[in-house]
Motif scaffolding. Structure first.
Motif, PDB file in Angstrom:
ATOM      1  N   LEU A  41      38.213  42.250  44.399  1.00  0.00           N
ATOM      2  CA  LEU A  41      37.194  43.250  44.104  1.00  0.00           C
ATOM      3  C   LEU A  41      36.811  43.279  42.630  1.00  0.00           C
ATOM      4  O   LEU A  41      35.720  43.727  42.283  1.00  0.00           O
ATOM      5  CB  LEU A  41      37.658  44.639  44.545  1.00  0.00           C
ATOM      6  N   LEU A  42      37.706  42.844  41.767  1.00  0.00           N
ATOM      7  CA  LEU A  42      37.398  42.734  40.350  1.00  0.00           C
ATOM      8  C   LEU A  42      38.290  41.659  39.738  1.00  0.00           C
ATOM      9  O   LEU A  42      39.296  41.271  40.338  1.00  0.00           O
ATOM     10  CB  LEU A  42      37.555  44.063  39.617  1.00  0.00           C
ATOM     11  N   ALA A  43      37.865  41.175  38.599  1.00  0.00           N
ATOM     12  CA  ALA A  43      38.607  40.109  37.921  1.00  0.00           C
ATOM     13  C   ALA A  43      38.677  40.433  36.435  1.00  0.00           C
ATOM     14  O   ALA A  43      37.816  40.019  35.659  1.00  0.00           O
ATOM     15  CB  ALA A  43      37.928  38.762  38.146  1.00  0.00           C
ATOM     16  N   PRO A  44      39.693  41.182  36.020  1.00  0.00           N
ATOM     17  CA  PRO A  44      39.804  41.505  34.597  1.00  0.00           C
ATOM     18  C   PRO A  44      40.072  40.240  33.774  1.00  0.00           C
ATOM     19  O   PRO A  44      40.578  39.240  34.299  1.00  0.00           O
ATOM     20  CB  PRO A  44      40.995  42.457  34.537  1.00  0.00           C
ATOM     21  N   ALA A  45      39.715  40.316  32.511  1.00  0.00           N
ATOM     22  CA  ALA A  45      40.020  39.207  31.603  1.00  0.00           C
ATOM     23  C   ALA A  45      41.541  39.125  31.444  1.00  0.00           C
ATOM     24  O   ALA A  45      42.268  40.074  31.775  1.00  0.00           O
ATOM     25  CB  ALA A  45      39.350  39.453  30.256  1.00  0.00           C
ATOM     26  N   ARG A  46      41.995  38.003  30.962  1.00  0.00           N
ATOM     27  CA  ARG A  46      43.427  37.811  30.709  1.00  0.00           C
ATOM     28  C   ARG A  46      43.616  37.273  29.301  1.00  0.00           C
ATOM     29  O   ARG A  46      42.838  36.460  28.821  1.00  0.00           O
ATOM     30  CB  ARG A  46      44.026  36.792  31.694  1.00  0.00           C
TER      31      ARG A  46
END
Length: 89
Positions: free
Chosen positions: A33-38
């Protein structure tokens, strides 16, 4: 000046801003549903746009949708946004 997509917030801050448990953020990521930065070390970093998305997910959950339904709604909303941009409005 940071943009809405600038990854600024650690998971604990993002969870607090979105008023959600930290574990929910991890589940939403696993479900796509979401892909935060890493960071290079693997730490999740969330943007203001991610916080808005998390709030949208929470709102859809309160309306009775499951995560699969929410994924589809978000996909359709992104498609509508793309089409509006293409049409210039």
């Amino acid at each position: 000046m940071p943009t809405d997509s600038s990854a600024l917030f650690a998971i604990s801050v993002a969870a607090e801003l979105a008023e959600l448990p930290i574990q929910n953020l991890r589940v939403y990521e696993r479900r796509g549903l979401l892909a935060p930065a890493r960071t290079p070390g693997g730490t999740r970093l969330y943007s203001q746009a991610d916080i808005v998305l998390l709030r949208r997910i929470a709102a859809l959950l309160t309306q009775g949708l499951n995560l699969a339904g929410i994924r589809r709604v978000l996909e359709l909303e992104r498609e509508v946004d793309r089409l509006r941009a293409r049409l210039g409005g």
